[in-house]
Design a protein around this motif. Structure first.
Motif, PDB file in Angstrom:
ATOM      1  N   ARG A  37       0.818  -1.217   0.000  1.00 29.38           N
ATOM      2  CA  ARG A  37       0.000   0.000   0.000  1.00 29.38           C
ATOM      3  C   ARG A  37       0.850   1.264   0.000  1.00 29.38           C
ATOM      4  O   ARG A  37       0.507   2.277   0.596  1.00 29.38           O
ATOM      5  CB  ARG A  37      -0.947   0.010   1.212  1.00 29.38           C
ATOM      6  CG  ARG A  37      -2.188   0.862   0.955  1.00 29.38           C
ATOM      7  CD  ARG A  37      -3.027   0.979   2.198  1.00 29.38           C
ATOM      8  NE  ARG A  37      -3.988  -0.108   2.311  1.00 29.38           N
ATOM      9  CZ  ARG A  37      -5.105  -0.028   3.025  1.00 29.38           C
ATOM     10  NH1 ARG A  37      -5.394   1.068   3.681  1.00 29.38           N
ATOM     11  NH2 ARG A  37      -5.926  -1.043   3.089  1.00 29.38           N
ATOM     12  N   ASN A  38       2.010   1.182  -0.646  1.00 30.95           N
ATOM     13  CA  ASN A  38       2.828   2.367  -0.824  1.00 30.95           C
ATOM     14  C   ASN A  38       3.063   2.525  -2.321  1.00 30.95           C
ATOM     15  O   ASN A  38       2.473   1.786  -3.116  1.00 30.95           O
ATOM     16  CB  ASN A  38       4.155   2.227  -0.083  1.00 30.95           C
ATOM     17  CG  ASN A  38       3.974   2.386   1.414  1.00 30.95           C
ATOM     18  OD1 ASN A  38       3.791   3.488   1.905  1.00 30.95           O
ATOM     19  ND2 ASN A  38       3.964   1.282   2.135  1.00 30.95           N
ATOM     20  N   VAL A  39       3.891   3.474  -2.718  1.00 28.10           N
ATOM     21  CA  VAL A  39       4.206   3.625  -4.126  1.00 28.10           C
ATOM     22  C   VAL A  39       5.602   4.216  -4.215  1.00 28.10           C
ATOM     23  O   VAL A  39       6.053   4.883  -3.276  1.00 28.10           O
ATOM     24  CB  VAL A  39       3.162   4.513  -4.845  1.00 28.10           C
ATOM     25  CG1 VAL A  39       3.317   5.962  -4.461  1.00 28.10           C
ATOM     26  CG2 VAL A  39       3.207   4.338  -6.354  1.00 28.10           C
ATOM     27  N   ILE A  45      10.069   7.243   4.715  1.00 24.82           N
ATOM     28  CA  ILE A  45       8.702   6.738   4.810  1.00 24.82           C
ATOM     29  C   ILE A  45       8.465   6.009   6.124  1.00 24.82           C
ATOM     30  O   ILE A  45       7.506   6.275   6.845  1.00 24.82           O
ATOM     31  CB  ILE A  45       8.392   5.798   3.628  1.00 24.82           C
ATOM     32  CG1 ILE A  45       8.406   6.594   2.328  1.00 24.82           C
ATOM     33  CG2 ILE A  45       7.046   5.115   3.820  1.00 24.82           C
ATOM     34  CD1 ILE A  45       8.532   5.734   1.105  1.00 24.82           C
ATOM     35  N   PRO A  53       3.829   9.803   4.064  1.00 24.02           N
ATOM     36  CA  PRO A  53       3.303   8.995   2.949  1.00 24.02           C
ATOM     37  C   PRO A  53       4.291   8.826   1.799  1.00 24.02           C
ATOM     38  O   PRO A  53       4.981   9.772   1.416  1.00 24.02           O
ATOM     39  CB  PRO A  53       2.073   9.763   2.494  1.00 24.02           C
ATOM     40  CG  PRO A  53       2.008  10.992   3.295  1.00 24.02           C
ATOM     41  CD  PRO A  53       2.938  10.885   4.430  1.00 24.02           C
ATOM     42  N   LEU A  87       3.838   8.446  -1.329  1.00 25.71           N
ATOM     43  CA  LEU A  87       3.556   9.245  -2.522  1.00 25.71           C
ATOM     44  C   LEU A  87       4.299  10.578  -2.457  1.00 25.71           C
ATOM     45  O   LEU A  87       4.907  11.018  -3.429  1.00 25.71           O
ATOM     46  CB  LEU A  87       2.043   9.486  -2.631  1.00 25.71           C
ATOM     47  CG  LEU A  87       1.573  10.234  -3.859  1.00 25.71           C
ATOM     48  CD1 LEU A  87       1.713   9.371  -5.089  1.00 25.71           C
ATOM     49  CD2 LEU A  87       0.129  10.666  -3.700  1.00 25.71           C
ATOM     50  N   VAL A  88       4.264  11.216  -1.299  1.00 27.10           N
ATOM     51  CA  VAL A  88       4.891  12.527  -1.145  1.00 27.10           C
ATOM     52  C   VAL A  88       6.409  12.404  -1.146  1.00 27.10           C
ATOM     53  O   VAL A  88       7.111  13.147  -1.828  1.00 27.10           O
ATOM     54  CB  VAL A  88       4.416  13.205   0.155  1.00 27.10           C
ATOM     55  CG1 VAL A  88       4.940  14.618   0.227  1.00 27.10           C
ATOM     56  CG2 VAL A  88       2.911  13.197   0.253  1.00 27.10           C
ATOM     57  N   VAL A  89       6.910  11.433  -0.359  1.00 24.76           N
ATOM     58  CA  VAL A  89       8.358  11.271  -0.247  1.00 24.76           C
ATOM     59  C   VAL A  89       8.980  10.965  -1.610  1.00 24.76           C
ATOM     60  O   VAL A  89       9.952  11.602  -2.025  1.00 24.76           O
ATOM     61  CB  VAL A  89       8.703  10.148   0.753  1.00 24.76           C
ATOM     62  CG1 VAL A  89      10.164   9.773   0.634  1.00 24.76           C
ATOM     63  CG2 VAL A  89       8.376  10.588   2.162  1.00 24.76           C
ATOM     64  N   ILE A 110      -3.946  -0.794  -6.560  1.00 30.88           N
ATOM     65  CA  ILE A 110      -3.185   0.377  -6.139  1.00 30.88           C
ATOM     66  C   ILE A 110      -3.301   0.586  -4.634  1.00 30.88           C
ATOM     67  O   ILE A 110      -2.477   1.255  -4.030  1.00 30.88           O
ATOM     68  CB  ILE A 110      -3.644   1.623  -6.926  1.00 30.88           C
ATOM     69  CG1 ILE A 110      -2.621   2.755  -6.836  1.00 30.88           C
ATOM     70  CG2 ILE A 110      -4.987   2.112  -6.464  1.00 30.88           C
ATOM     71  CD1 ILE A 110      -1.534   2.669  -7.850  1.00 30.88           C
ATOM     72  N   PHE A 111      -4.317   0.006  -3.980  1.00 32.13           N
ATOM     73  CA  PHE A 111      -4.420   0.149  -2.538  1.00 32.13           C
ATOM     74  C   PHE A 111      -3.881  -1.042  -1.774  1.00 32.13           C
ATOM     75  O   PHE A 111      -4.232  -1.283  -0.632  1.00 32.13           O
ATOM     76  CB  PHE A 111      -5.850   0.477  -2.122  1.00 32.13           C
ATOM     77  CG  PHE A 111      -6.161   1.905  -2.410  1.00 32.13           C
ATOM     78  CD1 PHE A 111      -5.317   2.897  -1.940  1.00 32.13           C
ATOM     79  CD2 PHE A 111      -7.230   2.260  -3.169  1.00 32.13           C
ATOM     80  CE1 PHE A 111      -5.559   4.217  -2.218  1.00 32.13           C
ATOM     81  CE2 PHE A 111      -7.486   3.585  -3.451  1.00 32.13           C
ATOM     82  CZ  PHE A 111      -6.653   4.566  -2.976  1.00 32.13           C
TER      83      PHE A 111
END
Lengths: 339, 351
Positions: free
Chosen positions: B85-87, B136, B142, B144-146, B283-284
């Motif tokens: 659940r990360n990206v 992270i 999150p 996505l932001v990092v 994606i989740f």
């Protein structure tokens, strides 16, 4: 990237309000420092150019703020901008007059937004995946429409007009349009039931539903709005550079998201202010342009953008963690001292 | 971004006994899902070959495999991260950094063994992954932001290091370039890297306890933490693996293309996420496999080669990819709904 509020409290971004103030203070600091240190920064001419650079990002950041506050995201905005630009160029190439083209292009943007809205709000699909899909789809359609051609023969009166300054100043009139829109968005977000319902949706979708907010309808219209404004930014982009191209605005989505997050909007939704976002956009662009003016190479600017973004989310979290640890130590130390 | 999780996600986590039958149904459905992508791929290849039989001739078969190699390596790493659940949006930048580093290494030491280049690339990627993972997992920010931030930072470092310099194929040792073109039994050596990466990652995710824990984390991070899974450490590990694979992909990129500047791999992160999503990695988090992601990567890169052969304007390629992503996530939702329906049905019958 997911609303993991129980395991990882969204306590980041410190307290609301204080973050805005911090960003504004840093912005003012950057402006003062640049005025002193960077030759040419303090000139009105430079500020005119800076405001033109800010315009597309600031425009798209307005609806994006609302979208992120509801806990969603729209990565397709730059592709919408590109497709709007390509269609605008193609319609001009086919001989339509600009006063007819422009409303059509904005309508197209709204339609593209409606497609996002349909997938996200209508079918309940994750917005990150949907808008990565439409990011590719819309950019691809832009290439289908225009290929690698560039339409550049827009009438001078229009292109020159798009960057015209207000009489007697160097402030471009489009900056006033952005400012006016920002006021509208600010009032709606912070002073109306609609705005409060957006925060409610971002904080807890279920609670918002039970409170009688039509979550899906609101989200759908937010995406329509975002698409229309991205198309508007596409029109401005095309006229400013007097060039309609399929690759216009490539990668802009990341800058917009970076500016919104820098402005203190939580990626989990439910937090952030429009003033903070505008300060974030200005901070990002001022710093970039000031460094550019100071002959700092463009690559360093990229590093600065990334570092700013990371510091803005890591900073408050680490500060909070240190505070917590300190408090815990004090709490455990006191009984001992008392005994 | 939504709070509603597809019902199928929870199915891949270590299940309580009562839903085991339902889980088998879920597995079957998601296996069908991978089969679907494989069929789409086969259909695409069949149609294209029918139009132009040379599409599967020796050289172009090699090109197909080479074209997919880098995307497959990146997609495997991305799948591992998304399952938790990360990206990881920084993979394109890490690839660029590592590709340029490989060129620089050979400029400095023309006689350097290839193994050293591979290890250096993986090492550099690992370092980038550690930065991502630490931010992270330790600072609890999150992904996505990092990784959006490090996307800029790594790319910026790449540009300032390169400072406009371009490394040409002539600067690279012939042994290294030969690796980019050599084949073993008709399979390009570079593709072998991708196959090994895929098999190792697939085996790990399926058969190791820590691999299964990644699914549990993606399904429900809070529950995973409560059940004693070291969530922070696992997520950190996933990001480090993704970084290391992006570093390896950079070396493969250098071997394949030879001409290197600081823009290598720009914008690739979106293709990589797209490959994983098309390949059925939700994606989740919590569901999907690296095999699916690899199939997705293969499908995306094959579309690129097939369109010109089918006499479709190559400008359509990106639009097709976008439509494919939307179809894939739509299909995901339909399948998840069917799984949920089955689970409900079984419970109602008291099974």
């Amino acid at each position: 990237m997911a609303p993991d509020k129980t395991g990882r409290p969204a306590r980041s971004l410190a307290k609301l309000g204080t973050w805005d103030v911090l960003v504004i203070v840093v912005l003012v600091g950057v402006i003062v420092a640049s005025s002193v240190l960077v030759e040419g920064f303090a000139s009105p001419r430079f500020w005119g150019f800076l405001l033109l650079d800010v315009t597309p990002i600031a425009l798209i950041a307005l609806p994006m703020t609302l979208v992120v506050i509801t806990g969603e995201i729209d990565l397709s905005v730059a592709s919408t901008l590109g497709l709007a630009s390509a269609v605008m160029g193609q319609l001009w190439f086919l001989g339509l007059p600009l006063p007819v083209i422009l409303p059509l292009v904005v309508l197209l943007g709204a339609l593209l937004g409606a497609v996002n809205g349909l997938f996200v709000a209508g079918f309940g699909l994750p917005s990150l995946a949907v808008t990565i899909g439409t990011l590719a789809l819309y950019r691809g359609l832009a290439y289908v429409v225009l290929g690698d051609r560039a339409i550049a023969d827009f009438p001078f009166s229009w292109t020159a007009n798009s960057i015209e300054a207000l009489p007697g100043t160097t402030v471009p009139w489009v900056a006033l349009v952005v400012a006016a829109l920002a006021v509208v968005f600010g009032v709606v977000l912070h002073a109306t039931p609609i705005g409060r319902s957006l925060y409610a949706m971002g904080n807890n979708t279920q609670a918002a539903t039970f409170a009688g907010i039509s979550v899906n309808r609101t989200k759908f219209w937010l995406y329509v709005l975002t698409g229309a404004i991205a198309a508007l930014a596409g029109i401005f982009w095309t006229l400013r550079y007097a060039s309609a191209r399929a690759d216009n605005g490539s990668g802009l989505e990341l800058s917009v998201v970076a500016a919104v997050l820098l402005g203190g909007v939580s990626i989990f939704g439910g937090r952030g202010t429009l003033v903070g976002v505008l300060a974030g956009v200005l901070l990002l662009m001022t710093l970039r342009n000031a460094l550019q003016l100071a002959d700092v190479p463009a690559d360093t600017l990229t590093v600065v953008t990334g570092a700013l973004l990371i510091i803005s989310v890591v900073g408050p979290n680490v500060a909070q963690m240190l505070r917590d640890r300190l408090r815990r130590r004090r709490a455990t130390a006191q009984p001992v001292a008392g005994a | 971004m939504t709070t509603t999780a597809p019902a199928g996600q929870t199915a891949s986590a270590p299940p309580p006994a009562t839903t085991r039958a339902g889980v088998r149904a879920a597995h079957r459905l998601f296996a069908v899902r991978e089969l679907g992508i494989a069929l789409a791929l086969l259909l695409l290849i069949a149609v294209t070959t029918a139009v132009n039989p040379r599409f599967l001739s020796g050289q172009s078969r090699k090109d197909l495999m080479l074209g997919a190699t880098i995307l497959v390596v990146l997609a495997v790493g991305q799948a591992i991260v998304i399952i938790t659940r990360n990206v990881d949006l920084s993979v394109g930048s890490v690839l660029g950094l590592s590709a340029f580093a490989t060129g620089k290494l050979f400029l400095a030491m023309p006689d350097a063994p290839i193994v050293l280049a591979v290890l250096a690339g993986i090492g550099l990627g690992t370092l980038c992954g550690i930065v991502n993972g630490a931010l992270i997992a330790v600072a609890r920010v999150p992904a996505l932001v990092v990784t959006l931030g490090t996307l800029y930072m790594f790319r910026g470092l790449d540009y300032s290091w390169a400072a406009g310099q371009q490394i040409n194929a002539a600067d690279l040792p012939s042994g290294f370039k030969a690796m980019g073109t050599a084949t073993v039994l008709g399979v390009p050596v570079l593709a072998l890297f991708a196959i090994v990466v895929l098999l190792v990652a697939g085996y790990y995710l399926r058969s190791y306890r820590s691999g299964r824990e990644l699914y549990a984390i993606g399904s429900d991070p809070a529950a995973a933490r409560l059940s004693g899974i070291p969530v922070g450490r696992r997520v950190f590990g996933a990001l480090v693996v993704s970084g290391a694979l992006a570093g390896l992909a950079g070396v493969l990129y250098a071997a394949r293309f030879g001409t290197l500047d600081a823009s290598a791999g720009s914008g690739m992160e979106l293709n990589v996420v797209a490959a994983a999503v098309v390949g059925g990695v939700a994606i989740f988090g919590g569901s999907g496999s690296v095999y699916g992601a690899a199939l997705g990567a293969l499908l995306l890169s094959t579309i690129g080669s097939a369109l010109p052969v089918l006499r479709i304007d190559p400008f359509w390629q990106q639009a097709v990819v976008g439509a494919l992503i939307l179809t894939a996530i739509g299909l995901d939702r339909v399948l998840a709904a069917r799984v949920a329906h089955r689970l409900r049905g079984r419970k109602a019958r008291g099974a």
